[in-house]
Design a protein around this motif. Sequence first.
Motif, PDB file in Angstrom:
ATOM      1  N   LEU A 102       0.827  -1.211   0.000  1.00  0.00           N
ATOM      2  CA  LEU A 102       0.000   0.000   0.000  1.00  0.00           C
ATOM      3  C   LEU A 102       0.853   1.250   0.000  1.00  0.00           C
ATOM      4  CD1 LEU A 102      -2.975  -0.926   2.356  1.00  0.00           C
ATOM      5  CD2 LEU A 102      -2.837  -0.974  -0.139  1.00  0.00           C
ATOM      6  N   ASP A 103       2.061   1.178   0.572  1.00  0.00           N
ATOM      7  CA  ASP A 103       2.910   2.380   0.607  1.00  0.00           C
ATOM      8  C   ASP A 103       3.674   2.581  -0.705  1.00  0.00           C
ATOM      9  OD1 ASP A 103       4.831   0.431   0.648  1.00  0.00           O
ATOM     10  OD2 ASP A 103       5.458   0.772   2.727  1.00  0.00           O
ATOM     11  N   GLY A 104       3.425   1.707  -1.685  1.00  0.00           N
ATOM     12  CA  GLY A 104       4.052   1.884  -2.997  1.00  0.00           C
ATOM     13  C   GLY A 104       5.531   1.547  -3.028  1.00  0.00           C
ATOM     14  N   GLU A 105       6.057   0.999  -1.945  1.00  0.00           N
ATOM     15  CA  GLU A 105       7.495   0.727  -1.872  1.00  0.00           C
ATOM     16  C   GLU A 105       7.885  -0.558  -2.605  1.00  0.00           C
ATOM     17  OE1 GLU A 105      10.086   2.580  -0.772  1.00  0.00           O
ATOM     18  OE2 GLU A 105       8.473   4.075  -0.779  1.00  0.00           O
ATOM     19  N   ALA A 106       6.943  -1.448  -2.833  1.00  0.00           N
ATOM     20  CA  ALA A 106       7.287  -2.698  -3.515  1.00  0.00           C
ATOM     21  C   ALA A 106       6.080  -3.209  -4.280  1.00  0.00           C
ATOM     22  CB  ALA A 106       7.747  -3.743  -2.509  1.00  0.00           C
ATOM     23  N   GLN A 107       6.347  -3.804  -5.417  1.00  0.00           N
ATOM     24  CA  GLN A 107       5.294  -4.449  -6.185  1.00  0.00           C
ATOM     25  C   GLN A 107       5.888  -5.648  -6.908  1.00  0.00           C
ATOM     26  OE1 GLN A 107       5.152  -0.723  -6.847  1.00  0.00           O
ATOM     27  NE2 GLN A 107       7.296  -1.171  -7.269  1.00  0.00           N
ATOM     28  N   ALA A 108       5.030  -6.586  -7.200  1.00  0.00           N
ATOM     29  CA  ALA A 108       5.517  -7.787  -7.880  1.00  0.00           C
ATOM     30  C   ALA A 108       4.437  -8.321  -8.784  1.00  0.00           C
ATOM     31  CB  ALA A 108       5.909  -8.849  -6.854  1.00  0.00           C
ATOM     32  N   LEU A 109       4.891  -8.933  -9.873  1.00  0.00           N
ATOM     33  CA  LEU A 109       3.972  -9.586 -10.781  1.00  0.00           C
ATOM     34  C   LEU A 109       3.376 -10.794 -10.065  1.00  0.00           C
ATOM     35  CD1 LEU A 109       3.084  -9.372 -13.753  1.00  0.00           C
ATOM     36  CD2 LEU A 109       4.863 -11.035 -14.305  1.00  0.00           C
ATOM     37  N   ALA A 110       2.076 -10.987 -10.200  1.00  0.00           N
ATOM     38  CA  ALA A 110       1.446 -12.119  -9.514  1.00  0.00           C
ATOM     39  C   ALA A 110       0.475 -12.817 -10.447  1.00  0.00           C
ATOM     40  CB  ALA A 110       0.708 -11.639  -8.268  1.00  0.00           C
ATOM     41  N   ARG A 111       0.241 -14.081 -10.171  1.00  0.00           N
ATOM     42  CA  ARG A 111      -0.721 -14.853 -10.942  1.00  0.00           C
ATOM     43  C   ARG A 111      -1.963 -14.971 -10.076  1.00  0.00           C
ATOM     44  NH1 ARG A 111      -1.964 -16.325 -16.011  1.00  0.00           N
ATOM     45  NH2 ARG A 111      -2.245 -18.556 -16.371  1.00  0.00           N
ATOM     46  N   ASP A 158       7.504  -8.121   1.370  1.00  0.00           N
ATOM     47  CA  ASP A 158       7.786  -7.937   2.789  1.00  0.00           C
ATOM     48  C   ASP A 158       6.496  -7.674   3.576  1.00  0.00           C
ATOM     49  OD1 ASP A 158       9.248  -7.859   5.076  1.00  0.00           O
ATOM     50  OD2 ASP A 158       9.890  -5.772   4.842  1.00  0.00           O
ATOM     51  N   VAL A 159       5.513  -8.557   3.389  1.00  0.00           N
ATOM     52  CA  VAL A 159       4.262  -8.454   4.147  1.00  0.00           C
ATOM     53  C   VAL A 159       4.039  -9.771   4.878  1.00  0.00           C
ATOM     54  CG1 VAL A 159       3.163  -6.816   2.580  1.00  0.00           C
ATOM     55  CG2 VAL A 159       2.887  -9.272   2.176  1.00  0.00           C
ATOM     56  N   LYS A 160       3.185  -9.734   5.893  1.00  0.00           N
ATOM     57  CA  LYS A 160       2.863 -10.960   6.619  1.00  0.00           C
ATOM     58  C   LYS A 160       1.343 -11.089   6.743  1.00  0.00           C
ATOM     59  CE  LYS A 160       3.842  -8.594  10.981  1.00  0.00           C
ATOM     60  NZ  LYS A 160       3.816  -7.260  10.320  1.00  0.00           N
ATOM     61  N   VAL A 161       0.904 -12.211   7.267  1.00  0.00           N
ATOM     62  CA  VAL A 161      -0.527 -12.434   7.401  1.00  0.00           C
ATOM     63  C   VAL A 161      -1.117 -11.307   8.264  1.00  0.00           C
ATOM     64  CG1 VAL A 161      -2.292 -13.991   8.334  1.00  0.00           C
ATOM     65  CG2 VAL A 161      -0.292 -14.921   7.145  1.00  0.00           C
ATOM     66  N   GLY A 162      -2.208 -10.728   7.773  1.00  0.00           N
ATOM     67  CA  GLY A 162      -2.827  -9.617   8.492  1.00  0.00           C
ATOM     68  C   GLY A 162      -2.537  -8.277   7.825  1.00  0.00           C
ATOM     69  N   LEU A 699       8.987   5.100 -12.264  1.00  0.00           N
ATOM     70  CA  LEU A 699       7.974   4.866 -13.282  1.00  0.00           C
ATOM     71  C   LEU A 699       6.961   3.803 -12.816  1.00  0.00           C
ATOM     72  CD1 LEU A 699       7.098   5.717 -16.116  1.00  0.00           C
ATOM     73  CD2 LEU A 699       8.320   3.735 -17.008  1.00  0.00           C
ATOM     74  N   ILE A 700       7.463   2.739 -12.209  1.00  0.00           N
ATOM     75  CA  ILE A 700       6.539   1.701 -11.729  1.00  0.00           C
ATOM     76  C   ILE A 700       5.557   2.297 -10.737  1.00  0.00           C
ATOM     77  CG2 ILE A 700       6.308  -0.448 -10.446  1.00  0.00           C
ATOM     78  CD1 ILE A 700       8.967  -1.337 -11.387  1.00  0.00           C
ATOM     79  N   ARG A 701       6.091   3.025  -9.761  1.00  0.00           N
ATOM     80  CA  ARG A 701       5.210   3.585  -8.719  1.00  0.00           C
ATOM     81  C   ARG A 701       4.165   4.520  -9.320  1.00  0.00           C
ATOM     82  NH1 ARG A 701       9.948   3.270  -5.713  1.00  0.00           N
ATOM     83  NH2 ARG A 701      10.600   5.375  -6.244  1.00  0.00           N
ATOM     84  N   ALA A 702       4.635   5.369 -10.261  1.00  0.00           N
ATOM     85  CA  ALA A 702       3.708   6.334 -10.855  1.00  0.00           C
ATOM     86  C   ALA A 702       2.620   5.620 -11.658  1.00  0.00           C
ATOM     87  CB  ALA A 702       4.477   7.301 -11.748  1.00  0.00           C
ATOM     88  N   VAL A 703       3.016   4.628 -12.453  1.00  0.00           N
ATOM     89  CA  VAL A 703       2.034   3.966 -13.318  1.00  0.00           C
ATOM     90  C   VAL A 703       1.021   3.178 -12.487  1.00  0.00           C
ATOM     91  CG1 VAL A 703       1.698   2.195 -15.102  1.00  0.00           C
ATOM     92  CG2 VAL A 703       3.534   3.882 -15.341  1.00  0.00           C
ATOM     93  N   VAL A 704       1.513   2.388 -11.522  1.00  0.00           N
ATOM     94  CA  VAL A 704       0.558   1.566 -10.773  1.00  0.00           C
ATOM     95  C   VAL A 704      -0.339   2.421  -9.871  1.00  0.00           C
ATOM     96  CG1 VAL A 704       1.876  -0.569 -10.880  1.00  0.00           C
ATOM     97  CG2 VAL A 704       2.197   0.974  -8.954  1.00  0.00           C
TER      98      VAL A 704
END
Lengths: 856, 179
Positions: A102-111, A158-162, A699-704
């Motif tokens: 949610l803080d835009g610090e990381a994103q990953a391609l997911a299925r 870098d997230v955990k359950v919850g 660019l990733i942060r701005a686009v997403v």
Amino acid sequence: MSGRSPGWRVAARLAAREARGGLSGFRIFIAAIALGVAAIAAVGSTSRAITEGISLQGREILGGDIAVRFGGETPPEAVSASLATRGRLSTVTLVNSMARRLDGEAQALARIKAVDVAYPLAGELRLEGGGRLADALAPGADGSIGVVIEPILADRLDVKVGDRIAIGRATAEVRGLIEKESDQVGTGVAYGPRVMMSREALAATDIVQPGSLVANTIRIALPDGTTDDAVAAVAAELKAAQSDSGRTVSSRLDAAPGLERNVDRFSQFLTLVGLTALIVGGVGVTNAVKAFIDRKRDTIATLKAVGAPGGFVVAIYLIEIGVIAGIGVVLGLALGLVPPFFAGGLIAAALELPIEIGVYPGELLLAAAYGFLTAFAFAIWALGRAHDVPVSALFRDKVAPERRLPRRVYVLATTVAVLLLAALAIATAADRFVAVVFILSMAAIFVVLTGVAALIRRVAGRLPAIGSAEFRLALRNIHRRGGLTLSVVLSLGLGLTLMVTLALIDTGLRRQLTSTLPEKAPTFFVLDIRSNDLDAFARLVEATVPGTTLETVPMLRGRITALKGTPVDRIDAPESARWALSGDRGITISDEPPANSTIASGAWWPRDYEGEPLVSFEDELAREFGLSIGDTVTVNVLGREITAKVASTRKVEWQSLSINFVMVFSPNTFAGAPYSVLSTAALPTNGDSTAERQNEGRLIRAVVADFPTATMVRVKDVLATVNDLVGSLTLAIRAAASIALAASVLVLAGALASGHRQRVYDAVLLKTFGATRARVLLAFALEYAALGFLTAVFALVAGAMAAWGVLRGIMDVPVDLDPWVALGAVVVALVLTIGLGLLGTFRALSAKAAPVLRNL
Amino acid sequence: MVLAGLERVDGGTVSVGNERLDRMDEDDLARFRGRSVGIVFQSFHLMPTMTALENVAVPLELSGRRDAFERARVELEAVGLGHRLDHHPAELSGGEQQRVAIARALAPEPSILIADEPTGNLDADTGRDIIRLMFEARARRGATLVLVTHDRALADACDRRIVMRSGEIVEDVRAGVAP
């Protein structure tokens, strides 16, 4: 044996008595056959364990008894209703998207995998720490959606359950981590780690767009206890009903055909490498049999003196050699049974594949057949010489000069055995073409190596007697008939050539994947931007990272349902082209030919063309399907069937990594249909990699942030993934190849050892004439070094040619001779020949002169 | 060599009994030897992996005789080796090895027994024993014994003596009485 000969029973009895001499001369023979057979048996058993596992657990992998795949098409109500009469249904949707913090610090391609409450119909979905899937996927009180994700994605973000993450336009709470998903094999993992959610949640994310890479599947659980035959019958019925819709139907009996095909192809490749090990070992077989017949000359002559015909003598020794080959084969089979237990476990863990380790007689039989045929092919030629051992050898020392060739019947037997070996390799191949190419290259290398050995001998004989005494001695030894030259060049040459070929293919592929990216290769592929968002997207990109080159094309998804009016399920397409007919393909429309492609035949349609729908097809595929200008291609796009005429074929330069499609349609074909845009973004480069990385991140942060449903794929990440995959495949190939090299070392050691008696004689004579041990050693070292070096040079040339053939001819990748590979081959060759050679010679040096001279 | 079908002639004809050796191929010659010729070598040439009994049985087995081993036993007993049947050549003395070789040559009851310097590798006493054995066998079976030797005294003991020098017959004498 002719009719009047004493018969096989007597031959077998005499062979049994003869065999009391023991196996001492056959250690290399047995080891070489055992190694090759073990390699082939291990590869066969492992791959069979995998395919068997897939078929035994077909229901779990498929997630039901039958699956109907709709691709991007939403399953029509009527179809669902009719399928529901067969059994319980569950609908699963797979689509790619981005998962973001949610803080835009990381994103990953997911299925993304969206499931209904009936999921899973078969198999198991287990969460770490327990818990029910239905609870985990229930919507939250605040309207957030619940998801469960793969642990690797939790690490990446870098997230955990919850914690909460963003997917498309929705906010999702991570409710659990997936421990086991038994239908994962069937739904593919190549596109990124899994995120599971409910079908309602998928709608909330808004990530499914026209043109999105979506796969809808309805799975059916037939009533409990339905037999395989009944399942096959239902599948066939459904297939017939869906045949012209382009939908595909599969059953638990063929749950993962693509995977099985890949396993088959890869194991075939490894089997061929194992066969190389056997053939290298065959040189050792020939050497052993030759030495054996030499040792047995007196016995053979005596047998003939007391009335045994030549053919009968050969029969006696053929039986003996057969038994010895049998020992090698049995040893090999036993050894080959072991690796599947270890490798199988590793593969099962790494790919999360079900694996059914066991003893598979068919695979073992094949390995045994290879072993016996190789032993026979390489033994009978040398064995045939026993036919003509003269009895007069018993009366005098002078031995009549040997015939250059054995009798015609043995030449014929060798030819038949070699042809059978080739036929077996081709008949059992998943890809006949590859098998044929392999056999032809193997034969060519064998013939050329024999020629090279003859050439080396001849040149060594012709060189003027100059230089030191040691040098002259080395030359004469290389020239000596029946000396080491042929066996060293053959055994070392075959092993080294294989190693060089594989090493060059490996480095060539990796370089292609990592360092030789085309200069204008894009940084990102951006998927799922809606056509009406395109301007805003372009403005955002330019504002965020000025100077970025955007290339955009409309993209729809559709699948080919018929070619020239023939439904695809009735088209017998070549293996290499089948992918294009299965599942959804990206298709596009364009007024002009795409960049990086050239028209190969036909003509492009004029601007604003308004006639019947036209399509431009990729040239190579068109040829494989037998499509020519004017033929029709029918595609199903968003549930609508459209037939277009082939107007042109294009040669596509895929390496450019720019956007290109198999099919480009004239724009009027899909007028009015909604579509999304596929873009490539090439960020400006200035040599400052830190700055470039920062630009990429911005660019990733701005686009997403502005286009949450868009998916950005970093080209370098894709290539790294492919590189990793190539890496693991290469590891398996190297393991198989190292067996071939081990066989070649073994044979080489045997060949060098067989020359031992001659060495002792040479050493003693030289010492008698006043040579110091150092000088004798030098002479031998020079001989070994010359042979090793020349063989390495040949292996480099032949290996480079083979690698060139594979890379250029099959994969269209340039090859360059890596200096490290070249140096490595030379060093390996020298270490082996000098090392193994001197190891044997060293003992010869300390031999006492008197007994040797008296005996010789 | 020519007589035993071990060497081919460049020209002319070779007849042994009613058979034309010059018209036979390799395998026919082998069968001819099995049928009609027994050979005793200077250096014995026993098969090292086989016992005395098995060595003697080989030509009988090759000619398909069912009683190969019984015959072999009888032959070995006849040369005084009834107690050495299961010994391998390496366990036998030179004289014993040559006796095994004689038993092997005689076992198929050939019409011709060829001995090439049969005593060349033996001491004088043993040599005499071997010669006596061969002459006795010849007398008993009525076979032709062809003896190649450098020993003048031994040659004189034969019915017919042919002296060869450099491949040419220089003397052919029919005389003498067997000892």
